[in-house]
Write a protein that holds these residues in place. Structure first.
Motif, PDB file in Angstrom:
ATOM      1  N   ILE A 199       0.834  -1.197   0.000  1.00 45.30           N
ATOM      2  CA  ILE A 199       0.000   0.000   0.000  1.00 45.30           C
ATOM      3  C   ILE A 199       0.871   1.251   0.000  1.00 45.30           C
ATOM      4  O   ILE A 199       0.623   2.211  -0.735  1.00 45.30           O
ATOM      5  CB  ILE A 199      -0.930   0.000   1.234  1.00 45.30           C
ATOM      6  CG1 ILE A 199      -1.884  -1.198   1.194  1.00 45.30           C
ATOM      7  CG2 ILE A 199      -1.723   1.309   1.327  1.00 45.30           C
ATOM      8  CD1 ILE A 199      -2.664  -1.425   2.471  1.00 45.30           C
ATOM      9  N   ARG A 200       1.928   1.228   0.803  1.00 45.81           N
ATOM     10  CA  ARG A 200       2.770   2.412   1.031  1.00 45.81           C
ATOM     11  C   ARG A 200       3.494   2.880  -0.227  1.00 45.81           C
ATOM     12  O   ARG A 200       3.840   4.063  -0.353  1.00 45.81           O
ATOM     13  CB  ARG A 200       3.776   2.085   2.140  1.00 45.81           C
ATOM     14  CG  ARG A 200       4.617   3.260   2.605  1.00 45.81           C
ATOM     15  CD  ARG A 200       5.470   2.866   3.802  1.00 45.81           C
ATOM     16  NE  ARG A 200       4.675   2.739   5.018  1.00 45.81           N
ATOM     17  CZ  ARG A 200       4.525   1.595   5.700  1.00 45.81           C
ATOM     18  NH1 ARG A 200       5.107   0.473   5.279  1.00 45.81           N
ATOM     19  NH2 ARG A 200       3.788   1.583   6.790  1.00 45.81           N
ATOM     20  N   TYR A 201       3.759   1.976  -1.176  1.00 43.64           N
ATOM     21  CA  TYR A 201       4.532   2.360  -2.367  1.00 43.64           C
ATOM     22  C   TYR A 201       3.792   2.067  -3.672  1.00 43.64           C
ATOM     23  O   TYR A 201       4.423   1.964  -4.727  1.00 43.64           O
ATOM     24  CB  TYR A 201       5.888   1.640  -2.348  1.00 43.64           C
ATOM     25  CG  TYR A 201       6.700   1.976  -1.119  1.00 43.64           C
ATOM     26  CD1 TYR A 201       7.263   3.250  -0.963  1.00 43.64           C
ATOM     27  CD2 TYR A 201       6.867   1.044  -0.096  1.00 43.64           C
ATOM     28  CE1 TYR A 201       7.980   3.576   0.183  1.00 43.64           C
ATOM     29  CE2 TYR A 201       7.591   1.358   1.046  1.00 43.64           C
ATOM     30  CZ  TYR A 201       8.141   2.626   1.184  1.00 43.64           C
ATOM     31  OH  TYR A 201       8.847   2.955   2.316  1.00 43.64           O
ATOM     32  N   GLU A 222       4.719  -5.917  -3.630  1.00 40.83           N
ATOM     33  CA  GLU A 222       4.700  -4.482  -3.950  1.00 40.83           C
ATOM     34  C   GLU A 222       4.590  -4.256  -5.451  1.00 40.83           C
ATOM     35  O   GLU A 222       3.805  -3.422  -5.911  1.00 40.83           O
ATOM     36  CB  GLU A 222       5.961  -3.813  -3.409  1.00 40.83           C
ATOM     37  CG  GLU A 222       6.046  -3.757  -1.890  1.00 40.83           C
ATOM     38  CD  GLU A 222       7.398  -3.237  -1.429  1.00 40.83           C
ATOM     39  OE1 GLU A 222       7.805  -2.155  -1.868  1.00 40.83           O
ATOM     40  OE2 GLU A 222       8.055  -3.937  -0.636  1.00 40.83           O
ATOM     41  N   LYS A 223       5.372  -5.001  -6.207  1.00 40.05           N
ATOM     42  CA  LYS A 223       5.335  -4.855  -7.667  1.00 40.05           C
ATOM     43  C   LYS A 223       3.963  -5.232  -8.216  1.00 40.05           C
ATOM     44  O   LYS A 223       3.424  -4.557  -9.104  1.00 40.05           O
ATOM     45  CB  LYS A 223       6.437  -5.722  -8.306  1.00 40.05           C
ATOM     46  CG  LYS A 223       7.834  -5.182  -8.109  1.00 40.05           C
ATOM     47  CD  LYS A 223       8.892  -6.021  -8.808  1.00 40.05           C
ATOM     48  CE  LYS A 223       9.247  -7.243  -8.011  1.00 40.05           C
ATOM     49  NZ  LYS A 223      10.462  -7.937  -8.537  1.00 40.05           N
ATOM     50  N   LEU A 224       3.399  -6.300  -7.684  1.00 34.57           N
ATOM     51  CA  LEU A 224       2.107  -6.771  -8.175  1.00 34.57           C
ATOM     52  C   LEU A 224       1.015  -5.725  -7.961  1.00 34.57           C
ATOM     53  O   LEU A 224       0.206  -5.467  -8.856  1.00 34.57           O
ATOM     54  CB  LEU A 224       1.742  -8.076  -7.469  1.00 34.57           C
ATOM     55  CG  LEU A 224       0.593  -8.893  -8.061  1.00 34.57           C
ATOM     56  CD1 LEU A 224       0.890  -9.312  -9.497  1.00 34.57           C
ATOM     57  CD2 LEU A 224       0.312 -10.120  -7.199  1.00 34.57           C
ATOM     58  N   ILE A 225       0.993  -5.098  -6.798  1.00 32.18           N
ATOM     59  CA  ILE A 225      -0.034  -4.088  -6.520  1.00 32.18           C
ATOM     60  C   ILE A 225       0.238  -2.812  -7.307  1.00 32.18           C
ATOM     61  O   ILE A 225      -0.684  -2.204  -7.874  1.00 32.18           O
ATOM     62  CB  ILE A 225      -0.108  -3.793  -5.006  1.00 32.18           C
ATOM     63  CG1 ILE A 225      -0.511  -5.058  -4.241  1.00 32.18           C
ATOM     64  CG2 ILE A 225      -1.085  -2.656  -4.718  1.00 32.18           C
ATOM     65  CD1 ILE A 225      -1.852  -5.640  -4.649  1.00 32.18           C
ATOM     66  N   PHE A 226       1.487  -2.379  -7.384  1.00 28.66           N
ATOM     67  CA  PHE A 226       1.842  -1.191  -8.168  1.00 28.66           C
ATOM     68  C   PHE A 226       1.385  -1.351  -9.616  1.00 28.66           C
ATOM     69  O   PHE A 226       0.742  -0.469 -10.194  1.00 28.66           O
ATOM     70  CB  PHE A 226       3.356  -0.970  -8.107  1.00 28.66           C
ATOM     71  CG  PHE A 226       3.842   0.173  -8.963  1.00 28.66           C
ATOM     72  CD1 PHE A 226       4.024   1.441  -8.434  1.00 28.66           C
ATOM     73  CD2 PHE A 226       4.127  -0.008 -10.314  1.00 28.66           C
ATOM     74  CE1 PHE A 226       4.465   2.506  -9.223  1.00 28.66           C
ATOM     75  CE2 PHE A 226       4.571   1.045 -11.120  1.00 28.66           C
ATOM     76  CZ  PHE A 226       4.733   2.300 -10.559  1.00 28.66           C
ATOM     77  N   LEU A 227       1.716  -2.484 -10.221  1.00 27.39           N
ATOM     78  CA  LEU A 227       1.416  -2.690 -11.639  1.00 27.39           C
ATOM     79  C   LEU A 227      -0.073  -2.923 -11.878  1.00 27.39           C
ATOM     80  O   LEU A 227      -0.632  -2.445 -12.871  1.00 27.39           O
ATOM     81  CB  LEU A 227       2.229  -3.873 -12.176  1.00 27.39           C
ATOM     82  CG  LEU A 227       3.744  -3.635 -12.219  1.00 27.39           C
ATOM     83  CD1 LEU A 227       4.487  -4.928 -12.526  1.00 27.39           C
ATOM     84  CD2 LEU A 227       4.098  -2.559 -13.244  1.00 27.39           C
ATOM     85  N   SER A 228      -0.729  -3.647 -10.967  1.00 27.06           N
ATOM     86  CA  SER A 228      -2.166  -3.866 -11.123  1.00 27.06           C
ATOM     87  C   SER A 228      -2.929  -2.555 -11.002  1.00 27.06           C
ATOM     88  O   SER A 228      -3.925  -2.336 -11.698  1.00 27.06           O
ATOM     89  CB  SER A 228      -2.664  -4.873 -10.078  1.00 27.06           C
ATOM     90  OG  SER A 228      -2.046  -6.135 -10.255  1.00 27.06           O
ATOM     91  N   ASP A 229      -2.458  -1.667 -10.125  1.00 32.10           N
ATOM     92  CA  ASP A 229      -3.075  -0.346  -9.977  1.00 32.10           C
ATOM     93  C   ASP A 229      -2.929   0.462 -11.271  1.00 32.10           C
ATOM     94  O   ASP A 229      -3.855   1.157 -11.696  1.00 32.10           O
ATOM     95  CB  ASP A 229      -2.408   0.387  -8.815  1.00 32.10           C
ATOM     96  CG  ASP A 229      -2.944   1.798  -8.623  1.00 32.10           C
ATOM     97  OD1 ASP A 229      -4.170   1.970  -8.589  1.00 32.10           O
ATOM     98  OD2 ASP A 229      -2.132   2.729  -8.522  1.00 32.10           O
ATOM     99  N   MET A 230      -1.809   0.332 -11.913  1.00 31.45           N
ATOM    100  CA  MET A 230      -1.532   1.117 -13.115  1.00 31.45           C
ATOM    101  C   MET A 230      -2.183   0.522 -14.368  1.00 31.45           C
ATOM    102  O   MET A 230      -2.586   1.264 -15.279  1.00 31.45           O
ATOM    103  CB  MET A 230      -0.020   1.203 -13.333  1.00 31.45           C
ATOM    104  CG  MET A 230       0.405   2.056 -14.508  1.00 31.45           C
ATOM    105  SD  MET A 230       2.219   2.180 -14.597  1.00 31.45           S
ATOM    106  CE  MET A 230       2.419   3.239 -16.033  1.00 31.45           C
TER     107      MET A 230
END
Length: 378
Positions: free
Chosen positions: A297-299, A311-319
């Protein structure tokens, strides 16, 4: 006697499992179809989210009333890792004069070559493959590959299932969505009565979001959960991070939930700040203690060097979730399914190019993240 075997985790059973059984019964003129819930599927070691007993109960509810269909507890009773080659040997011994068919989805066809003793499986049963809406499988090419390896052909079932998966059903359940289009009513009742597939804090966090943002968070969770198993990530943790990642998006710093929040540095751009307040909200309001979830969540907006797979999975899924639309997103989504590291490099490169055109402030941590993945690429 013609018998079709249909195995899987059935976590949970969905309507396309049922439709496939009905289609196979008709098209194969099967006298019997045996549905076999796995105890531990080889490709999902320890990843089951419902107990073996619950999955067996849901299967029995779902397939009740289908003529010639029985649900077997063989693999669950045997315990341990469930291998198709052992299951087929068991039923061949039970029905020595039967002609056996093994039902698989087109997604499983791609993995069949890695199964335990595939040649032995094909000596006991004929493979029958069903396509699924959204799957890009060329049966002509796969037949050539299959024949080159096994000197046999597989059958195809003239039925295309809708793009529904058990993973999607679990995410929808965690988000409190309507399951009726996807699951049989009796299965939904069992899930609700036994509180299966709930993910702590997700429904509570969604109340902080506007409808459009809730839909976005659901799409993020669907995309992230679809790849969680590939990276051996806990699916519940992935869904929790996706469900909470934007929870503070509409919260003002003066909100009581953010009392005590201290930004990690000065002059954080407004579009980035909510990742930090989101992690604070997750920890202090919703009681999330998993460091992997909190860091995801933080990054999730800025990225950072040396991110974890979560972290990568959430960052990329968000984008890159399916509601997004911008130039070259197709290229980035293709990279997402190949490699998270490669996709981080390409996505950060795209993001910085966009921001440097005057579309928004450039956050130094994002620059450092890009430089890290650029160097890693070399």
């Amino acid at each position: 006697m013609r018998i079709a075997i249909f195995g899987g985790s059935f976590d949970p059973v969905h309507v396309e499992h049922i439709n496939l059984v009905k289609a196979a019964s008709e098209k194969l003129e099967a006298d019997k179809i045996i549905v076999v819930p796995a105890f531990i599927p080889p490709h999902k070691q320890g990843k089951g989210l419902a107990s073996a007993g619950d999955r067996l109960a849901m299967a029995r509810l779902a397939f009740a009333g289908i003529r010639g269909c029985e649900v077997s507890s063989y693999e669950i009773g045997a315990g341990g890792t469930s291998y198709t080659v052992l299951t087929l040997a068991h039923f061949r011994q039970r029905y020595p004069d039967a002609r056996f068919f093994l039902l698989v989805g087109s997604d499983m066809l791609k993995d069949f070559y890695t199964w335990r003793e595939p040649e032995n499986i094909l000596s006991m049963a004929e493979l029958v493959v069903c396509n699924r809406e959204g799957d890009k499988v060329s049966f002509r090419a796969e037949q050539l590959r299959f024949f080159a390896r096994f000197r046999k052909m597989f059958h195809t079932l003239e039925y295309v299932g809708r793009d529904i998966s058990s993973t999607k059903a679990r995410v929808l359940c965690a988000f409190g969505e309507d399951l009726r289009p996807y699951l049989p009513a009796d299965v939904i009742d069992h899930i609700e009565a036994n509180e299966l597939y709930r993910v702590r804090a997700v429904k509570d966090a969604l109340r902080y979001l506007k409808p459009a943002r809730r839909k976005h968070s659901l799409r993020v969770a669907l995309m992230a959960a679809s790849e969680a198993g590939r990276y051996r990530l806990d699916e519940r943790a992935v869904i929790q991070a996706a469900g909470l990642h934007d929870a503070a998006k509409n919260l003002d710093l003066s909100a009581p939930e953010l009392a005590g929040f201290v930004p990690p540095e000065q002059d954080i751009p407004a579009p980035v700040l909510h990742q930090y307040t989101g992690a604070y909200l997750a920890e202090h309001t919703f009681g999330v203690t998993d460091p992997a979830v909190l860091d995801a969540i933080r990054y999730h907006t800025s990225g950072r060097p040396n991110m974890s797979d979560m972290e990568k999975l959430i960052f990329l899924s968000d984008m890159l979730e399916q509601g997004r639309d911008f130039p070259h997103i197709g290229k980035l989504r293709a990279a997402f399914h190949r490699s998270l590291g490669e996709c981080m490099y390409l996505s950060l490169k795209h993001e910085l190019k966009y921001l440097r055109k005057g579309k928004g402030p450039v956050y130094p941590l994002t620059v450092r993240a890009f430089e890290y993945y650029k160097e890693n690429k070399k």
